[in-house]
Design an enzyme around this catalytic site. Structure first.
Site, PDB file in Angstrom:
ATOM      1  CD  GLU A   8      -2.993  -1.187   2.199  1.00 48.71           C
ATOM      2  OE1 GLU A   8      -3.073  -0.227   2.979  1.00 48.71           O
ATOM      3  OE2 GLU A   8      -3.760  -2.155   2.237  1.00 48.71           O
ATOM      4  CD  GLU A  31      -7.528  -2.044  10.295  1.00 51.78           C
ATOM      5  OE1 GLU A  31      -7.198  -0.848  10.154  1.00 51.78           O
ATOM      6  OE2 GLU A  31      -7.654  -2.820   9.340  1.00 51.78           O
ATOM      7  CE  LYS A  81      -9.837  -3.915   4.538  1.00 48.39           C
ATOM      8  NZ  LYS A  81      -9.048  -5.052   5.087  1.00 48.39           N
ATOM      9  NE  ARG A  88      -9.353  -5.753   1.461  1.00 47.18           N
ATOM     10  CZ  ARG A  88      -9.852  -6.946   1.802  1.00 47.18           C
ATOM     11  NH1 ARG A  88     -11.112  -7.219   1.528  1.00 47.18           N
ATOM     12  NH2 ARG A  88      -9.121  -7.845   2.431  1.00 47.18           N
ATOM     13  CB  SER A  89      -3.200  -4.692   0.191  1.00 41.94           C
ATOM     14  OG  SER A  89      -3.774  -5.972   0.087  1.00 41.94           O
ATOM     15  CG  ASP A 107      -9.784  -5.449   8.295  1.00 43.12           C
ATOM     16  OD1 ASP A 107     -10.732  -5.826   7.578  1.00 43.12           O
ATOM     17  OD2 ASP A 107      -8.617  -5.357   7.852  1.00 43.12           O
ATOM     18  CG  ASP A 153      -4.420  -3.201   9.953  1.00 44.02           C
ATOM     19  OD1 ASP A 153      -4.748  -4.021  10.837  1.00 44.02           O
ATOM     20  OD2 ASP A 153      -4.734  -3.325   8.750  1.00 44.02           O
ATOM     21  CE  LYS A 156      -5.910   0.683   7.217  1.00 41.70           C
ATOM     22  NZ  LYS A 156      -6.166  -0.761   7.280  1.00 41.70           N
TER      23      LYS A 156
HETATM   24  P1  PGA Z   1      -5.798  -6.278   2.801  1.00 46.66           P
HETATM   25  O1  PGA Z   1      -5.187  -5.365   3.957  1.00 46.66           O
HETATM   26  O2  PGA Z   1      -6.483  -5.416   1.832  1.00 46.66           O
HETATM   27  O3  PGA Z   1      -4.600  -7.003   2.275  1.00 46.66           O
HETATM   28  O4  PGA Z   1      -6.752  -7.205   3.523  1.00 46.66           O
HETATM   29  C1  PGA Z   1      -5.782  -4.192   4.398  1.00 46.66           C
HETATM   30  C2  PGA Z   1      -6.122  -4.259   5.857  1.00 46.66           C
HETATM   31  O5  PGA Z   1      -5.845  -5.270   6.545  1.00 46.66           O
HETATM   32  O6  PGA Z   1      -6.700  -3.316   6.385  1.00 46.66           O
HETATM   33 ZN    ZN Z   2      -6.731  -4.442   8.493  1.00 46.60          ZN
END
Ligand code: PGA
Ligand code: ZN
Length: 422
Positions: free
Chosen positions: A208, A286, A338, A367-368, A313, A245, A389
């Site tokens: 990210e 988080e 999300k 998302r990542s 999350d 996080d 975020k």
């Molecule tokens: P992810 O990570 O999109 O790889 O799940 C983002 C997060 O954990 O907030």
């Molecule tokens: Zn997270």
């Protein structure tokens, strides 16, 4: 009432170079809009199912040709020619058509792409900005913008696990998005200079865009964030706060947390988290515990609720049933939202509504694995997210969201929601 005329789709690539899905929805009358969906890496076990091709000879099995084909091949023939009173009716039709609890038949990636493309086409027909259209799904109308939480340092799964926790984020306490981003730039530059000096390293960035210095412990990473804030000329705790996080599910096995060379049980992990909140200006934590450590989340919540957001999350997966369980158990006080964890806008809206009803704060998150699409920024504004975020300020798939937010700010003049909200 909008009538769907045509649904098409394509496999496109995300910010990790992996396939994802873009859907295009054309309504009778000609309005046409597209939407792309993101993908996670440190995904929650309870997330809706992404359909992947599983062909080991292509993108290591991650191809999305099948997901795209579901849109043209099955969703289009079922929905074309039908009118839908609103988003909820369309999403209900998609859920029914799929017929599985986790959307594994058509794929949550295919379904969400259609859900968002439809919303965008409807906004086009109404002649309103997307955030305003989103606002209509939830009400009341927004008059603020979310605070930003911006990735500074990364570890965990997004950065080769040099430390266990996933992200240290900064939360600028500034009344505008414009000033928040300018502050983030200063802190990011100071952090990059610090890394060069301490580790003789140029920038290595994580999925990210967070910086990924070779720290030996979590506290070293947090400490560096505080130093970077000071060196940039800001006051930690008043100009800028921190969010972590922890993504604890990623280093939890056999009831033990494998953190900084130690094995901690849940009580020990909570002690560690409380120590961090005592020492550093952390306002949001988080996934401090693992997604299936339900028994201990209420203890963590009790220990921190007056001082920091206890943010779920992977614990919640934007899933209304899991959110209800967390409310009953008093497991946390904030939702990370999300939409692709659940697979339709309507279910994500229900998750948001539930959280807000009991006074939780809501952080809308990308998302990542992201694309240049920026509907998440409109969603964060339209659904009155307390925080947003999008990741770091150095990668264009993230900047697409920040730049969209700057445009909304220029258009509306709304202030950033104050801390604490309300
Ligand atoms: P992810 O990570 O999109 O790889 O799940 C983002 C997060 O954990 O907030
Ligand atoms: Zn997270």
């Amino acid at each position: 009432m909008p009538v769907i005329e045509r649904l098409t789709a394509a496999e496109i690539l995300d910010s990790r170079g992996r396939p994802t899905v873009r859907a295009t929805c054309t309504l009778a009358g000609g309005a046409s809009a597209s939407a792309s969906v993101p993908a996670g890496a440190s995904t929650g076990a309870a997330e809706a199912h992404e359909l992947r091709d599983r062909d080991p000879h292509r993108y290591g099995g991650l191809g999305c040709r099948n997901a795209a084909a579901q849109i043209g091949g099955e969703i289009h023939p079922s929905l074309a020619g039908r009118s839908f009173a609103d988003q909820a009716e369309l999403d209900r039709a998609l859920i029914d058509l799929d017929g599985t609890p986790l959307k594994s038949r058509l794929g949550a990636n295919a379904i969400l792409a259609v859900s968002v493309a439809f919303a965008r086409a409807c906004a086009l027909v109404r002649g309103v900005p997307l955030y305003q259209h989103f606002a209509g799904m939830l009400g009341p109308a927004p008059d603020t913008l979310p605070r930003l939480t911006i990735n500074l340092f990364s570890g965990g799964m997004h950065a080769g696990r040099q430390v266990a926790i996933q992200d240290v984020l900064i939360v600028p306490a500034r009344p505008t998005i414009d000033e928040s981003l300018a502050l983030a730039y200063d802190v990011y530059q100071a952090a990059a200079a610090l890394i060069l000096k301490r580790y003789r390293m140029r920038l290595l960035t994580a999925d990210e865009g967070g910086l990924a210095p070779p720290c030996e412990s979590t506290e070293e990473l947090i400490e560096m964030a505080v130093v970077a804030i000071k060196q940039a000329g800001y006051r930690p705790g008043s100009d800028v706060m921190l969010e972590l996080d922890v993504a604890a599910s990623q280093f939890y096995a056999n009831h033990q947390y494998h953190l900084d060379g130690a094995m901690l049980d849940s009580a020990g992990m909570i002690e560690r988290l409380v120590r961090w909140v005592d020492r550093y200006p952390i306002v949001s934590l988080e996934d401090g515990l693992a997604e299936d450590d339900w028994e201990w989340w209420p203890t963590l919540h009790r220990a921190l609720r007056k001082r920091a957001l206890v943010l779920g999350d992977d614990l919640l997966c934007t899933n209304p049933a899991r959110i209800r369980r967390a409310i009953d158990a008093q497991a946390c006080n904030a939702l990370l939202l999300k939409p692709n964890q659940i697979g339709t806008l309507t279910e994500a809206a229900e998750a948001c509504r539930l959280a807000k009803e009991v006074g939780w704060q809501v952080t809308v998150s990308v998302r990542s694995g992201e694309t240049e699409d920026h509907w998440a920024a409109d969603l964060a504004v339209g659904w009155r997210g307390d925080q947003f975020k999008p990741g770091s300020i150095t990668q264009s798939e993230r900047l697409a969201k920040y730049n969209r937010l700057l445009a909304i700010e220029a258009e509306t003049g709304w202030p950033v929601v104050r801390w604490p909200a309300g």
